[in-house]
Design a protein around this motif. Sequence first.
Motif, PDB file in Angstrom:
ATOM      1  N   ASP A  77      -0.966  -9.488  -3.924  1.00 22.42           N
ATOM      2  CA  ASP A  77       0.192  -9.208  -4.774  1.00 22.42           C
ATOM      3  C   ASP A  77      -0.102  -8.041  -5.709  1.00 22.42           C
ATOM      4  O   ASP A  77      -1.232  -7.875  -6.186  1.00 22.42           O
ATOM      5  N   LEU A  78       0.937  -7.261  -6.016  1.00 27.41           N
ATOM      6  CA  LEU A  78       0.785  -6.152  -6.952  1.00 27.41           C
ATOM      7  C   LEU A  78       0.464  -6.655  -8.354  1.00 27.41           C
ATOM      8  O   LEU A  78       1.057  -7.639  -8.807  1.00 27.41           O
ATOM      9  N   PRO A  79      -0.452  -6.003  -9.075  1.00 26.93           N
ATOM     10  CA  PRO A  79      -0.709  -6.369 -10.476  1.00 26.93           C
ATOM     11  C   PRO A  79       0.496  -6.045 -11.343  1.00 26.93           C
ATOM     12  O   PRO A  79       1.329  -5.203 -11.005  1.00 26.93           O
ATOM     13  N   GLN A  80       0.567  -6.687 -12.505  1.00 27.84           N
ATOM     14  CA  GLN A  80       1.652  -6.441 -13.450  1.00 27.84           C
ATOM     15  C   GLN A  80       1.627  -4.989 -13.934  1.00 27.84           C
ATOM     16  O   GLN A  80       0.571  -4.454 -14.277  1.00 27.84           O
ATOM     17  N   ASP A  81       2.808  -4.363 -13.957  1.00 25.50           N
ATOM     18  CA  ASP A  81       3.019  -3.013 -14.501  1.00 25.50           C
ATOM     19  C   ASP A  81       2.266  -1.923 -13.741  1.00 25.50           C
ATOM     20  O   ASP A  81       2.049  -0.824 -14.266  1.00 25.50           O
ATOM     21  N   ASP A  82       1.859  -2.206 -12.506  1.00 26.62           N
ATOM     22  CA  ASP A  82       1.168  -1.193 -11.713  1.00 26.62           C
ATOM     23  C   ASP A  82       2.156  -0.083 -11.340  1.00 26.62           C
ATOM     24  O   ASP A  82       3.210  -0.359 -10.761  1.00 26.62           O
ATOM     25  N   VAL A 113       4.324   2.659  -9.506  1.00 25.67           N
ATOM     26  CA  VAL A 113       4.687   2.795  -8.099  1.00 25.67           C
ATOM     27  C   VAL A 113       4.342   4.182  -7.576  1.00 25.67           C
ATOM     28  O   VAL A 113       3.848   4.330  -6.452  1.00 25.67           O
ATOM     29  N   ARG A 114       4.591   5.225  -8.390  1.00 24.89           N
ATOM     30  CA  ARG A 114       4.285   6.585  -7.975  1.00 24.89           C
ATOM     31  C   ARG A 114       3.587   7.320  -9.114  1.00 24.89           C
ATOM     32  O   ARG A 114       3.912   7.120 -10.276  1.00 24.89           O
ATOM     33  N   ARG A 115       2.640   8.164  -8.737  1.00 24.71           N
ATOM     34  CA  ARG A 115       1.892   8.908  -9.751  1.00 24.71           C
ATOM     35  C   ARG A 115       1.472  10.246  -9.151  1.00 24.71           C
ATOM     36  O   ARG A 115       0.710  10.291  -8.189  1.00 24.71           O
ATOM     37  N   ARG A 116       2.010  11.318  -9.721  1.00 27.52           N
ATOM     38  CA  ARG A 116       1.655  12.661  -9.257  1.00 27.52           C
ATOM     39  C   ARG A 116       1.903  13.644 -10.385  1.00 27.52           C
ATOM     40  O   ARG A 116       2.998  13.662 -10.961  1.00 27.52           O
ATOM     41  N   PRO A 117       0.926  14.467 -10.729  1.00 33.60           N
ATOM     42  CA  PRO A 117       1.131  15.407 -11.834  1.00 33.60           C
ATOM     43  C   PRO A 117       1.847  16.672 -11.403  1.00 33.60           C
ATOM     44  O   PRO A 117       1.630  17.200 -10.311  1.00 33.60           O
ATOM     45  N   ASP A 118       2.706  17.171 -12.255  1.00 35.97           N
ATOM     46  CA  ASP A 118       3.171  18.542 -12.175  1.00 35.97           C
ATOM     47  C   ASP A 118       2.163  19.363 -12.988  1.00 35.97           C
ATOM     48  O   ASP A 118       2.029  19.166 -14.198  1.00 35.97           O
ATOM     49  N   ILE A 119       1.426  20.242 -12.327  1.00 32.06           N
ATOM     50  CA  ILE A 119       0.369  20.991 -13.023  1.00 32.06           C
ATOM     51  C   ILE A 119       0.772  22.446 -13.272  1.00 32.06           C
ATOM     52  O   ILE A 119      -0.092  23.308 -13.450  1.00 32.06           O
ATOM     53  N   GLY A 145       0.801  -1.218   0.000  1.00 25.10           N
ATOM     54  CA  GLY A 145       0.000   0.000   0.000  1.00 25.10           C
ATOM     55  C   GLY A 145       0.828   1.259   0.000  1.00 25.10           C
ATOM     56  O   GLY A 145       0.308   2.358   0.240  1.00 25.10           O
ATOM     57  N   GLU A 146       2.119   1.130  -0.304  1.00 27.86           N
ATOM     58  CA  GLU A 146       3.005   2.294  -0.293  1.00 27.86           C
ATOM     59  C   GLU A 146       3.046   3.011  -1.642  1.00 27.86           C
ATOM     60  O   GLU A 146       3.625   4.102  -1.752  1.00 27.86           O
ATOM     61  N   GLN A 147       2.460   2.408  -2.700  1.00 29.92           N
ATOM     62  CA  GLN A 147       2.390   3.099  -3.979  1.00 29.92           C
ATOM     63  C   GLN A 147       1.494   4.334  -3.830  1.00 29.92           C
ATOM     64  O   GLN A 147       0.582   4.348  -3.011  1.00 29.92           O
ATOM     65  N   THR A 148       1.767   5.366  -4.612  1.00 33.29           N
ATOM     66  CA  THR A 148       1.052   6.627  -4.438  1.00 33.29           C
ATOM     67  C   THR A 148       0.193   6.958  -5.659  1.00 33.29           C
ATOM     68  O   THR A 148       0.474   6.537  -6.780  1.00 33.29           O
ATOM     69  N   ARG A 149      -0.851   7.737  -5.391  1.00 33.74           N
ATOM     70  CA  ARG A 149      -1.705   8.284  -6.431  1.00 33.74           C
ATOM     71  C   ARG A 149      -2.115   9.688  -6.024  1.00 33.74           C
ATOM     72  O   ARG A 149      -2.014  10.072  -4.861  1.00 33.74           O
ATOM     73  N   SER A 150      -2.607  10.443  -6.992  1.00 27.08           N
ATOM     74  CA  SER A 150      -3.114  11.795  -6.757  1.00 27.08           C
ATOM     75  C   SER A 150      -4.556  11.819  -7.248  1.00 27.08           C
ATOM     76  O   SER A 150      -4.818  11.462  -8.395  1.00 27.08           O
ATOM     77  N   PHE A 151      -5.477  12.241  -6.393  1.00 26.81           N
ATOM     78  CA  PHE A 151      -6.900  12.084  -6.670  1.00 26.81           C
ATOM     79  C   PHE A 151      -7.566  13.431  -6.892  1.00 26.81           C
ATOM     80  O   PHE A 151      -7.555  14.298  -6.017  1.00 26.81           O
ATOM     81  N   CYS A 152      -8.170  13.597  -8.069  1.00 23.17           N
ATOM     82  CA  CYS A 152      -8.815  14.855  -8.459  1.00 23.17           C
ATOM     83  C   CYS A 152     -10.333  14.665  -8.471  1.00 23.17           C
ATOM     84  O   CYS A 152     -10.838  13.720  -9.093  1.00 23.17           O
ATOM     85  N   TYR A 153     -11.043  15.553  -7.800  1.00 23.15           N
ATOM     86  CA  TYR A 153     -12.506  15.468  -7.779  1.00 23.15           C
ATOM     87  C   TYR A 153     -13.070  15.841  -9.142  1.00 23.15           C
ATOM     88  O   TYR A 153     -12.558  16.751  -9.820  1.00 23.15           O
TER      89      TYR A 153
END
Length: 324
Positions: free
Chosen positions: A269-274, A276-282, A208-216
């Motif tokens: 287990d982590l899915p294939q090619d998931d 690891v980090r995801r965050r936009p520079d906006i 659960g250490e992979q990151t995402r950025s969530f936009c409403y």
Amino acid sequence: MPATRTMITGGAGFIGSHLARRLLELGHEVLVVDNFYSGVRANVRDLLSHPRFELIRHDVTFPLYVEIDEIYHLACPASPIYYQRDPVQTTKTSVHGSINALGLAKRTHARILLASTSEVYGDPTVHPQREEYWGNVNPIGIRSCYDEGKRCAETLFFDYRRQHGLDIKVARIFNTYGPTMRPDDGRVVSNFIVQALRDEPITIYGAGEQTRSFCYVDDLVDALVRLMAMPADFSGPVNLGNPAEFTILELANLVLELTGSSAPLEHRDLPQDDPVRRRPDISLAEAALGWRPTTELREGLRETIDYFRDLAAASAPFDPERPG
């Protein structure tokens, strides 16, 4: 002055249906085109009586002949469950669908916007992701039908601009959430909320250490409308998302807190090619569009949880044909 006639491909989907409402509020005539593979008819059913709204059931891999002023090209399943169910059709939707949408824009001299995705960056080696980054994508993996399909769609859009002078806009959309998400779409926000409301184990892939950025979704729709209104010399691509970064574990704990659920966490287990980090520079969206998301994750999750609670109370299994 006649209203702008706007077509939204994939307009019965999660983002498309919110966009349709916003455009109607702005005075547009709105034509929604959807084949209902992952879109939900009920998302736009309440709009059918609107005098400036029209709905056509159509698969964008086939040409469509209508008169239009601008096109939001959103058609393509965006959740892994749906795009991996028929990967060949997913690629065809991105590639053939874009060719057909661009051909229509060329014939009608319409402005056209592509809903691309942060998945074009793959599992990024650059963080946060800027538009100049070319990505790190597996071209033959189980996610590549979507990732590479969208990358090819971007290629087509820019080639139509260079070769035919089309007024194009390309939005790279990062994780978006909100009311009218499908409870069965397999995305992390809807998964966690549905599981928490049912007091079922919260499935977390890896630690659960992979990151995402969530936009409403309301913030995203605002950005899409702003991008479409930009002058012809601005095409993008432009990142649209919320730069606040959360681990999946943080998201799970926040959903548990807001729902009051005591559901346990279940690691898989982590899915294939998931990624690891995801965050936009906006930075580009801020400078060019004057846009930055304003909805905090806690606030947006409350709205989304309320939607799923109401949905569960209204009809216990999910019914895509439910009344709007």
